[in-house]
Design an enzyme around this catalytic site. Structure first.
Site, short mmCIF file in Angstrom:
data_model
loop_
_atom_site.label_atom_id
_atom_site.label_comp_id
_atom_site.label_asym_id
_atom_site.label_seq_id
_atom_site.Cartn_x
_atom_site.Cartn_y
_atom_site.Cartn_z
N ASP A 91 39.56 29.47 43.60
CA ASP A 91 38.54 28.46 43.86
C ASP A 91 38.95 27.09 43.33
O ASP A 91 38.78 26.07 44.00
CB ASP A 91 37.21 28.87 43.20
CG ASP A 91 36.77 30.26 43.63
OD1 ASP A 91 37.27 30.76 44.66
OD2 ASP A 91 35.94 30.85 42.92
N GLU A 129 36.37 28.30 32.85
CA GLU A 129 35.49 29.36 33.37
C GLU A 129 35.78 30.71 32.70
O GLU A 129 34.88 31.44 32.32
CB GLU A 129 35.63 29.46 34.89
CG GLU A 129 34.61 30.42 35.47
CD GLU A 129 34.20 30.10 36.90
OE1 GLU A 129 34.48 28.99 37.39
OE2 GLU A 129 33.60 30.98 37.52
N GLY A 131 25.14 29.66 44.29
CA GLY A 131 24.93 31.11 44.45
C GLY A 131 25.28 31.59 45.85
O GLY A 131 24.88 32.67 46.27
N THR A 180 42.74 38.96 46.04
CA THR A 180 44.19 39.04 45.89
C THR A 180 44.68 38.09 44.80
O THR A 180 45.77 38.28 44.27
CB THR A 180 44.89 38.66 47.21
OG1 THR A 180 44.30 37.45 47.69
CG2 THR A 180 44.72 39.74 48.27
N SER A 230 30.53 26.64 44.07
CA SER A 230 29.88 25.47 43.48
C SER A 230 30.33 25.30 42.03
O SER A 230 30.46 24.18 41.55
CB SER A 230 28.36 25.58 43.58
OG SER A 230 27.92 26.74 42.94
C1 GLA Z 1 35.69 34.62 43.33
C2 GLA Z 1 36.70 34.24 42.24
C3 GLA Z 1 38.08 33.98 42.85
C4 GLA Z 1 38.52 35.14 43.75
C5 GLA Z 1 37.41 35.52 44.73
C6 GLA Z 1 37.73 36.75 45.52
O1 GLA Z 1 35.46 33.54 44.18
O2 GLA Z 1 36.27 33.09 41.56
O3 GLA Z 1 39.02 33.76 41.83
O4 GLA Z 1 38.93 36.24 42.99
O5 GLA Z 1 36.18 35.74 44.07
O6 GLA Z 1 38.80 36.52 46.38
#
Ligand code: GLA
Length: 386
Positions: free
Chosen positions: A176, A164, A126, A36, A131
């Site tokens: 994240d 990233e 992974g 989302t 991480s």
């Molecule tokens: C990965 C991406 C996040 C997010 C999730 C799915 O972790 O890094 O930005 O999109 O997938 O919710």
């Protein structure tokens, strides 16, 4: 030893002096709100006790040196980089993440000094537990610390995401990095990606006799990156067809009408995103009302939606979820991007051992590698350790 102690010890061994400081950032799970974030939507992560620590000291020149230690304190180094020479998508090893952060900080006008960086991590790699974001965020707070400056946490998250997206080349959303920086112990972070509003919602599973288990399937399918980019493009395409800025603009009430306007391959993507945002809201309502047990069916529905509509699950994640539920979990779902990595299960604390044993038995029966199972305790976000 904790990762901060490990990084400091390895720094001393490599450079013959104390580091100027040690900073660290955690990995995360997402309780609910998957795929989302890049649709301007709602997410609800919390951070794990597992962290990446960076021991760092300024240098007198414009060079960054990178080292990383494993659990046995074995040091691996990557090529030194002059900050002025950093170019996106030119580094093809792990040091692209910290180098990308230095590059993105520079692009934001921060005077990043040359520095020696040594990292240690307890975040499984992974495993879909972020991480990479932990490396980025730990590096960002370390470099800002060395530069003697600071930025608001949401802005650091955007810089880490930019590292990233543009330097490493992975088109992730902001989930994240925001989690790693902004989460606090004992809470889930209710983040509205569109408005940037982030609210700490108390999440004390233990007080309700509950626990969240992480089930790391220890598989990571190679299609994860290309499929992620593919779903993202699909969502953008759907938003364009519907004439909205992002799928956040579609409400549950409008869903039927929206689906009727979309080609068959895009309608399920929209169904997932719209219903998932709704599940996040309902989860938050239950948590605020102290009804932790009631979130179980929402976790289950999220998994089904990711498996059937969004199609980002895989056999191992489905097995982890099914086995957990059969053994009595209140709810379970894949967490993170999918195609391997981890699932989470909400369980009664006193049933934890039985449920873990049942999951291990289910994997063994299918001849699969044993998953790693551990409790997820909402822990502190990034910061300075010493
Ligand atoms: C990965 C991406 C996040 C997010 C999730 C799915 O972790 O890094 O930005 O999109 O997938 O919710």
């Amino acid at each position: 030893m904790d990762p901060a102690g490990q990084a400091a010890a390895a720094f001393r061994a490599a450079h013959g002096r104390e580091p100027e400081g040690v900073w660290s950032a955690p990995g995360r799970v997402n309780l609910i709100g998957e795929h989302t974030d890049y649709n301007d939507g709602l997410v609800l992560p919390f951070t794990l006790p597992h962290r990446v620590a960076v021991a760092a000291t300024r240098r007198s020149d414009d060079v960054l040196t990178f080292g990383t230690v494993d659990w046995a304190q074995h040091l691996t180094t990557a090529a030194d980089q002059r900050i002025d020479d950093l170019r996106p998508k030119t580094i093809d090893n792990w040091s692209a993440y910290p180098a990308g952060v230095a590059w993105a900080l520079r692009a934001r006008g921060i005077e990043v000094p040359g520095a020696d960086l040594v990292m240690a991590s307890t975040v499984p790699t992974g495993a879909g537990l972020s991480s990479s974001a932990a490396v980025e965020c730990a590096t960002a707070v370390a470099l800002l610390g060395l530069a003697g400056t600071t930025l608001p946490l949401p802005e650091i998250a955007r810089i880490a995401q930019q590292a990233e997206n543009d330097f490493v080349g992975m088109p992730c959303g902001i989930l994240d990095q925001t989690a790693s920086l902004c989460c606090t112990a004992g809470h889930v972070l209710f983040l509205d990606v569109r408005s940037g509003e982030a609210v700490q919602v108390p999440f004390d599973a233990a007080a309700s006799g509950l626990e969240v288990l992480v089930i790391d399937t220890r598989v990571s399918h190679s299609l994860a990156e290309s499929e992620y980019a593919d779903r993202r493009r699909g969502c953008e395409q759907a938003a364009k067809t519907l004439g909205v800025t992002s799928l956040r603009d579609v409400s549950v009430e409008e869903l039927g009408q929206a689906e009727a306007q979309l080609p068959a391959e895009l309608a399920p993507l929209v169904r997932h995103v719209v219903t998932e945002n709704d599940r996040v809201r309902r989860t938050v309502d239950h948590l605020r009302a102290g009804e932790l047990r009631q979130i179980g069916p929402l976790l289950d529905a999220s998994h089904e939606s990711l498996r059937d509509d969004y199609r980002v699950s895989c056999a191992e994640l489905d097995l982890a979820v099914t086995a957990a539920r059969r053994a009595g979990a209140l709810g379970a779902r894949m967490t993170g991007g999918g195609f391997g990595g981890s699932a989470i299960a909400l369980v009664d604390a006193d049933a934890r051992e039985d449920i873990a044993a049942a999951i291990l038995a289910a994997f063994q029966k299918q001849g699969l590698r044993a998953p790693r199972i551990f409790p997820a305790i909402p822990s502190a976000g990034a910061g300075r350790d010493r």
